[in-house]
Write a protein that holds these residues in place. Sequence first.
Motif, short mmCIF file in Angstrom:
data_model
loop_
_atom_site.label_atom_id
_atom_site.label_comp_id
_atom_site.label_asym_id
_atom_site.label_seq_id
_atom_site.Cartn_x
_atom_site.Cartn_y
_atom_site.Cartn_z
N ARG A 24 0.72 -1.22 0.00
CA ARG A 24 -0.02 0.04 0.20
C ARG A 24 0.82 1.21 -0.11
N SER A 25 2.22 1.10 0.50
CA SER A 25 3.12 2.21 0.54
C SER A 25 3.41 2.64 -0.79
N LEU A 26 3.29 1.93 -1.92
CA LEU A 26 3.45 2.32 -3.44
C LEU A 26 2.72 3.50 -3.97
N GLU A 27 3.26 4.70 -3.86
CA GLU A 27 2.66 5.94 -4.11
C GLU A 27 2.33 6.09 -5.56
N TYR A 28 1.17 6.87 -6.14
CA TYR A 28 0.82 7.02 -7.49
C TYR A 28 1.74 7.65 -7.98
N GLU A 29 2.23 8.79 -7.38
CA GLU A 29 3.29 9.89 -8.17
C GLU A 29 4.45 9.21 -8.35
N ASN A 30 4.84 7.75 -7.84
CA ASN A 30 6.12 7.14 -8.06
C ASN A 30 5.94 6.30 -9.43
N VAL A 31 4.85 6.01 -9.82
CA VAL A 31 4.59 5.07 -10.84
C VAL A 31 3.79 5.76 -11.85
N GLU A 32 3.38 6.98 -11.84
CA GLU A 32 2.42 7.78 -12.48
C GLU A 32 3.06 7.75 -13.91
N SER A 33 4.31 7.87 -14.35
CA SER A 33 4.84 7.87 -15.55
C SER A 33 4.51 6.48 -16.52
N SER A 34 4.67 5.49 -15.94
CA SER A 34 4.33 4.13 -16.29
C SER A 34 3.25 3.91 -16.66
N ILE A 35 2.01 4.51 -15.82
CA ILE A 35 0.79 4.25 -15.79
C ILE A 35 0.27 5.06 -16.98
N VAL A 36 0.71 6.27 -17.24
CA VAL A 36 0.17 6.94 -18.54
C VAL A 36 0.69 6.39 -19.82
N LYS A 37 1.94 5.85 -19.67
CA LYS A 37 2.27 5.08 -21.03
C LYS A 37 1.55 3.85 -21.18
N VAL A 38 1.34 3.28 -20.12
CA VAL A 38 0.30 1.94 -20.54
C VAL A 38 -1.08 2.34 -21.07
N CYS A 39 -1.55 3.31 -20.29
CA CYS A 39 -2.91 3.82 -20.70
C CYS A 39 -2.91 4.35 -22.14
N ALA A 40 -1.87 4.84 -22.78
CA ALA A 40 -1.96 5.18 -24.08
C ALA A 40 -1.67 4.06 -24.72
N GLU A 41 -0.80 2.96 -24.50
CA GLU A 41 -0.82 1.72 -25.20
C GLU A 41 -2.22 1.15 -25.36
N MET A 42 -2.86 0.92 -24.29
CA MET A 42 -4.09 0.27 -24.12
C MET A 42 -5.06 0.92 -25.30
N SER A 43 -5.12 2.45 -25.16
CA SER A 43 -6.10 3.26 -25.92
C SER A 43 -5.73 2.94 -27.36
N ASP A 44 -4.50 2.77 -27.66
CA ASP A 44 -4.01 2.51 -29.22
C ASP A 44 -4.72 1.15 -29.63
N LYS A 45 -4.39 0.31 -28.77
CA LYS A 45 -4.85 -1.40 -29.04
C LYS A 45 -6.13 -1.52 -29.01
N LEU A 46 -6.93 -0.87 -28.14
CA LEU A 46 -8.45 -1.14 -27.91
C LEU A 46 -9.18 -0.14 -29.02
N GLY A 47 -8.61 0.87 -29.24
CA GLY A 47 -9.30 2.12 -29.76
C GLY A 47 -9.69 3.21 -29.01
N SER A 48 -9.28 4.43 -29.33
CA SER A 48 -9.67 5.51 -28.35
C SER A 48 -11.11 5.50 -27.69
#
Length: 297
Positions: A24-48
């Motif tokens: 639970r100590s894993l903070e959002y700000e610490n992984v936000e860059s990768s979350i946004v990157k993966v979100c962009a990839e999922m949007s591309d693969k599934l269609g925006s």
Amino acid sequence: MITNPFNSETFQEKMKPLTSMAYRSLEYENVESSIVKVCAEMSDKLGSATYESICSDKDPSTVKAEALDYLQRAILHFTIYHHIIYLIANVSNDGVTVTKSDDKTTIYKYQQDQLEEQLVADAWFWLNRLIMYLNDHLKDFPEWASSTEHTQLSDLPVKVSDFERIVGVSDPTFLLYAGWIVREVHRECILSCQAADASLSEVQKQALCYDVMARACRRLAFHALPAPIRVDINNEMGKNHAAQADTTVREKVAEIFAVKAKAYWESAEAEIAKTAEGETAVYGQARRLSENDKFAV
């Protein structure tokens, strides 16, 4: 701006049950860059349009809530996979260090390899579930039903069932990443020698599936490869070849599939040649006329 299904206020509360291995100590700000990157990839693969539709629905009583759950689980596992090296290393003005204390030490390489493989496998599991769920609820997801991404998957000359039967890959996620390779092989190796509306023989499907696996091994990112290829690559890396370049190991694994593909393509060519020969009319030699024939001039 791509919608992010997570935010800093509720991230730790939502993240923990979806990825039980993370603290639970894993903070959002610490992984936000990768979350946004993966979100962009999922949007591309599934269609925006499909991606935004899933993310915009927050009502837990709707059908879309289940799709959102699958999507969030896939995003989180892919995120940790991509971000793991940053979680290991500490970057500061003093340089790059790793954590070491009396009760903590840096993860061993073999443990990191196992963790990364499991993260990708779990991400694929949830993305598989999402794709199948979308296909089973087309009326609830008209954006997916009418999307280019869904149409391209549906129109592929071979299906997931063919890959499962021939090369042991049962993941619709693989075709989401490798659909363009399937179309490339079909165009270059099949449409070049037969009509577009002609059905594929079993040997052609076998050749196509093995060829796709070989090309995917050479071209796709590691997290976009199906389990049989990932396992083969990891096994090769573990045979005292850790110092070899990733491209060298990939080429060795790709060649295994390429050899089988070549054998099946040769069988397919022989099959086509035999069929063409059987369809060609065979005429006997015309009787030669001589001066003794009474109708000769």
